[in-house]
Write a protein that holds these residues in place. Structure first.
Motif, PDB file in Angstrom:
ATOM      1  N   ASP A  51     101.718   9.438 137.389  1.00 36.88           N
ATOM      2  CA  ASP A  51     100.705  10.467 137.602  1.00 36.88           C
ATOM      3  C   ASP A  51     101.367  11.836 137.617  1.00 36.88           C
ATOM      4  OD1 ASP A  51      97.794  11.107 138.760  1.00 36.88           O
ATOM      5  OD2 ASP A  51      99.276  12.329 139.809  1.00 36.88           O
ATOM      6  N   THR A  52     100.877  12.740 136.777  1.00 34.97           N
ATOM      7  CA  THR A  52     101.448  14.077 136.703  1.00 34.97           C
ATOM      8  C   THR A  52     100.317  15.102 136.575  1.00 34.97           C
ATOM      9  OG1 THR A  52     103.079  15.465 135.556  1.00 34.97           O
ATOM     10  CG2 THR A  52     101.802  13.954 134.185  1.00 34.97           C
ATOM     11  N   HIS A  78     104.925   0.886 127.661  1.00 32.62           N
ATOM     12  CA  HIS A  78     105.011   0.365 129.030  1.00 32.62           C
ATOM     13  C   HIS A  78     104.180   1.183 130.010  1.00 32.62           C
ATOM     14  CE1 HIS A  78     106.764  -1.329 132.709  1.00 32.62           C
ATOM     15  NE2 HIS A  78     106.911  -0.084 133.127  1.00 32.62           N
ATOM     16  N   PHE A  79     104.250   2.500 129.909  1.00 30.67           N
ATOM     17  CA  PHE A  79     103.671   3.355 130.947  1.00 30.67           C
ATOM     18  C   PHE A  79     102.203   3.698 130.683  1.00 30.67           C
ATOM     19  CE2 PHE A  79     108.175   4.655 131.836  1.00 30.67           C
ATOM     20  CZ  PHE A  79     108.183   4.242 133.150  1.00 30.67           C
ATOM     21  N   PHE A  80     101.441   3.708 131.764  1.00 28.59           N
ATOM     22  CA  PHE A  80     100.084   4.244 131.819  1.00 28.59           C
ATOM     23  C   PHE A  80     100.219   5.662 132.356  1.00 28.59           C
ATOM     24  CE2 PHE A  80      96.321   5.302 134.253  1.00 28.59           C
ATOM     25  CZ  PHE A  80      95.258   4.821 133.500  1.00 28.59           C
ATOM     26  N   ILE A  81      99.808   6.644 131.577  1.00 27.14           N
ATOM     27  CA  ILE A  81     100.071   8.044 131.924  1.00 27.14           C
ATOM     28  C   ILE A  81      98.772   8.759 132.280  1.00 27.14           C
ATOM     29  CG2 ILE A  81     101.002  10.245 131.134  1.00 27.14           C
ATOM     30  CD1 ILE A  81     102.806   8.628 129.246  1.00 27.14           C
ATOM     31  N   ALA A  82      98.757   9.318 133.482  1.00 24.81           N
ATOM     32  CA  ALA A  82      97.633  10.131 133.948  1.00 24.81           C
ATOM     33  C   ALA A  82      98.109  11.557 134.144  1.00 24.81           C
ATOM     34  CB  ALA A  82      97.093   9.580 135.263  1.00 24.81           C
ATOM     35  N   THR A  83      97.293  12.510 133.720  1.00 20.70           N
ATOM     36  CA  THR A  83      97.598  13.908 134.006  1.00 20.70           C
ATOM     37  C   THR A  83      96.305  14.636 134.350  1.00 20.70           C
ATOM     38  OG1 THR A  83      98.907  15.825 133.299  1.00 20.70           O
ATOM     39  CG2 THR A  83      97.470  14.818 131.638  1.00 20.70           C
ATOM     40  N   LYS A  84      96.432  15.912 134.684  1.00 26.15           N
ATOM     41  CA  LYS A  84      95.303  16.661 135.217  1.00 26.15           C
ATOM     42  C   LYS A  84      95.279  18.076 134.621  1.00 26.15           C
ATOM     43  CE  LYS A  84      96.545  14.609 139.671  1.00 26.15           C
ATOM     44  NZ  LYS A  84      97.997  14.530 139.372  1.00 26.15           N
ATOM     45  N   GLY A  85      94.105  18.680 134.690  1.00 30.28           N
ATOM     46  CA  GLY A  85      93.932  20.078 134.319  1.00 30.28           C
ATOM     47  C   GLY A  85      92.885  20.706 135.211  1.00 30.28           C
ATOM     48  N   ALA A  86      92.678  22.006 135.068  1.00 24.20           N
ATOM     49  CA  ALA A  86      91.629  22.780 135.743  1.00 24.20           C
ATOM     50  C   ALA A  86      92.166  23.810 136.717  1.00 24.20           C
ATOM     51  CB  ALA A  86      90.607  21.914 136.457  1.00 24.20           C
ATOM     52  N   ILE A  87      93.463  23.818 137.000  1.00 21.28           N
ATOM     53  CA  ILE A  87      94.027  24.843 137.887  1.00 21.28           C
ATOM     54  C   ILE A  87      94.835  25.829 137.040  1.00 21.28           C
ATOM     55  CG2 ILE A  87      95.548  25.331 139.841  1.00 21.28           C
ATOM     56  CD1 ILE A  87      95.026  22.536 140.873  1.00 21.28           C
ATOM     57  N   ARG A  88      94.609  27.106 137.266  1.00 22.89           N
ATOM     58  CA  ARG A  88      95.468  28.108 136.626  1.00 22.89           C
ATOM     59  C   ARG A  88      95.841  29.183 137.626  1.00 22.89           C
ATOM     60  NH1 ARG A  88      92.280  32.514 134.605  1.00 22.89           N
ATOM     61  NH2 ARG A  88      90.042  32.066 134.564  1.00 22.89           N
ATOM     62  N   ASP A 122      96.142   8.221 129.068  1.00 23.15           N
ATOM     63  CA  ASP A 122      95.352   7.090 129.539  1.00 23.15           C
ATOM     64  C   ASP A 122      94.270   7.504 130.526  1.00 23.15           C
ATOM     65  OD1 ASP A 122      96.821   4.784 128.245  1.00 23.15           O
ATOM     66  OD2 ASP A 122      98.473   5.749 129.308  1.00 23.15           O
ATOM     67  N   LEU A 123      94.549   8.575 131.280  1.00 30.81           N
ATOM     68  CA  LEU A 123      93.602   9.038 132.299  1.00 30.81           C
ATOM     69  C   LEU A 123      93.747  10.543 132.449  1.00 30.81           C
ATOM     70  CD1 LEU A 123      91.616   8.532 134.682  1.00 30.81           C
ATOM     71  CD2 LEU A 123      93.612   7.996 136.100  1.00 30.81           C
ATOM     72  N   ALA A 153      90.314   7.483 129.646  1.00 25.79           N
ATOM     73  CA  ALA A 153      89.470   7.354 130.837  1.00 25.79           C
ATOM     74  C   ALA A 153      89.506   8.670 131.589  1.00 25.79           C
ATOM     75  CB  ALA A 153      89.950   6.203 131.728  1.00 25.79           C
ATOM     76  N   ILE A 154      88.514   8.880 132.470  1.00 22.52           N
ATOM     77  CA  ILE A 154      88.407  10.156 133.167  1.00 22.52           C
ATOM     78  C   ILE A 154      88.426   9.957 134.678  1.00 22.52           C
ATOM     79  CG2 ILE A 154      87.084  11.098 131.251  1.00 22.52           C
ATOM     80  CD1 ILE A 154      84.597  11.029 133.138  1.00 22.52           C
ATOM     81  N   GLY A 155      88.797  11.036 135.384  1.00 29.85           N
ATOM     82  CA  GLY A 155      88.832  10.998 136.834  1.00 29.85           C
ATOM     83  C   GLY A 155      88.686  12.377 137.431  1.00 29.85           C
ATOM     84  N   PHE A 156      88.576  12.422 138.750  1.00 30.90           N
ATOM     85  CA  PHE A 156      88.494  13.672 139.501  1.00 30.90           C
ATOM     86  C   PHE A 156      89.434  13.583 140.691  1.00 30.90           C
ATOM     87  CE2 PHE A 156      84.511  13.609 137.221  1.00 30.90           C
ATOM     88  CZ  PHE A 156      84.269  14.941 136.906  1.00 30.90           C
ATOM     89  N   SER A 157      89.959  14.717 141.120  1.00 34.50           N
ATOM     90  CA  SER A 157      90.841  14.774 142.272  1.00 34.50           C
ATOM     91  C   SER A 157      90.166  15.529 143.404  1.00 34.50           C
ATOM     92  CB  SER A 157      92.158  15.470 141.893  1.00 34.50           C
ATOM     93  OG  SER A 157      93.012  15.581 143.009  1.00 34.50           O
ATOM     94  N   GLU A 158      90.254  14.970 144.608  1.00 36.34           N
ATOM     95  CA  GLU A 158      89.784  15.626 145.843  1.00 36.34           C
ATOM     96  C   GLU A 158      88.305  16.000 145.783  1.00 36.34           C
ATOM     97  OE1 GLU A 158      91.733  15.716 148.549  1.00 36.34           O
ATOM     98  OE2 GLU A 158      93.434  17.070 148.280  1.00 36.34           O
ATOM     99  N   ILE A 159      87.464  15.024 145.405  1.00 37.93           N
ATOM    100  CA  ILE A 159      86.026  15.282 145.423  1.00 37.93           C
ATOM    101  C   ILE A 159      85.346  14.433 146.494  1.00 37.93           C
ATOM    102  CG2 ILE A 159      85.922  15.958 143.004  1.00 37.93           C
ATOM    103  CD1 ILE A 159      84.566  13.198 142.446  1.00 37.93           C
TER     104      ILE A 159
END
Length: 333
Positions: A51-52, A78-88, A122-123, A153-159
């Motif tokens: 997760d990054t 091998h790896f399932f990679i998740a990352t995030k956006g929306a903060i600047r 992946d996420l 796939a999609i996700g949200f953080s801290e909701i």
């Protein structure tokens, strides 16, 4: 070892993942070589969830992961990679801006794909919600990325649980990421339950309490050199000393059970539901081994009662965030 499914019909993952914020000097100095050594150890142990975020070191974490994938044949499979956006970053001063606009999210996703050296992740999470944009619209933006093949796939953080329900009605949400540990129990007041009901994974970050729930917590002096922790109530005096004293019995209990304190903390998180996946971060291969101790450990009802006795709900001194740090996460209780 029982692997866990990310989302109702998602991929099968090792129960413990890697939180790659630690690849970006957030918790102290590290190097690309150190981070690559942890990824080597992860592959050897069968750990496949990374997760990054684009904001970790302003792209540093993603770049380090990308260089590892480029240098190691088979690592991408091998790896399932998740990352995030929306903060600047706020160009006019301190703090961050949360931007959930389609143009910003797509530009940041494209930058993440380039740094990681992949065609799709992946996420993909929205790291923080922009309250000016309805979450239904944001979910629609993420769903479009899925259609384009950039995101699986999609996700949200801290909701909040209510926000999750609104988003999930538009497009299946695979995961919600939230701080969850023996020192941060708020997700139990609705989020753990809502994720289980909807078939959404709860990805737990900071599962060892930003080091308090280990045998070697960061010293007060070390914490003062790290901008986030220096301003965090739990790492300020007198809270810091009180928290160190409070975790002493937990460290002793872990030793009695044949585990490191970090291992027992992770075991507790895993015991909160098969849909809960902790993603501890580390800069040390030796510490990484401690984090994996709990992968095969099933805590009994008596074990859980013993843990609750030494660290009852509400034991931590100080809020988990300062007033500025609370900007962004949705409070729901």
């Amino acid at each position: 070892m029982k692997h866990r499914t990310l989302g109702r019909d998602g991929p099968t993952l090792h129960p413990v993942g890697i939180g790659a914020m630690s690849f970006s000097n957030f918790y102290g100095p590290t190097s690309e070589a150190d981070s690559h050594a942890i990824l080597d150890a992860a592959r050897d142990a069968g750990v496949n969830h990374i997760d990054t975020s684009n904001i970790y070191g302003m792209g540093t974490s993603e770049t380090v992961i990308g260089s590892y994938l480029a240098a190691n044949r088979g690592a991408l499979d091998h790896f399932f990679i998740a990352t995030k956006g929306a903060i600047r970053r706020n160009p006019e001063g301190a703090g961050n801006i949360f931007d959930n606009s389609p143009a910003h999210l797509e530009a940041e996703l494209d930058g993440s794909l380039k740094r990681l050296g992949v065609d799709a992740v992946d996420l993909y999470y929205v790291h923080r919600r922009d309250p000016a944009i309805p979450i239904e619209d944001v979910t629609g933006t993420l769903a479009e990325f899925v259609k384009q093949g950039k995101v699986k796939a999609i996700g949200f953080s801290e909701i909040a649980p209510t926000s999750l329900r609104r988003a999930h009605a538009v497009h299946p949400v695979a995961a919600v990421q939230s701080e969850y540990s023996l020192s941060t129990r708020a997700p139990e007041l609705g989020l753990v339950q809502t994720c289980a009901e909807l078939g959404v994974a709860l990805v737990a970050f900071s599962p060892v309490g930003r080091s308090f729930l280990t045998d070697t917590p960061l010293t007060f002096e070390a914490a003062q050199t790290l901008p986030f922790l220096a301003g965090n109530p739990r790492f300020m005096q007198p809270n810091y000393d009180a928290n160190i004293a409070a975790v002493g019995p937990f460290q002793a209990l872990a030793a009695e059970m044949g585990l490191s304190a970090a291992g027992l903390a992770i075991a507790w998180v895993l015991a909160q539901g098969d849909h809960v996946l902790p993603i501890p971060g580390t800069r040390s291969v030796a510490h990484f081994a401690q984090l994996l101790e709990a992968s095969d450990r099933r805590l009994s009802a008596a074990d859980l009662r013993a843990i609750e006795t030494v660290l009852p709900v509400g034991w931590a001194h100080g809020d988990r965030y300062s007033v500025p740090q609370w900007t962004g996460p949705e409070r729901f209780c």
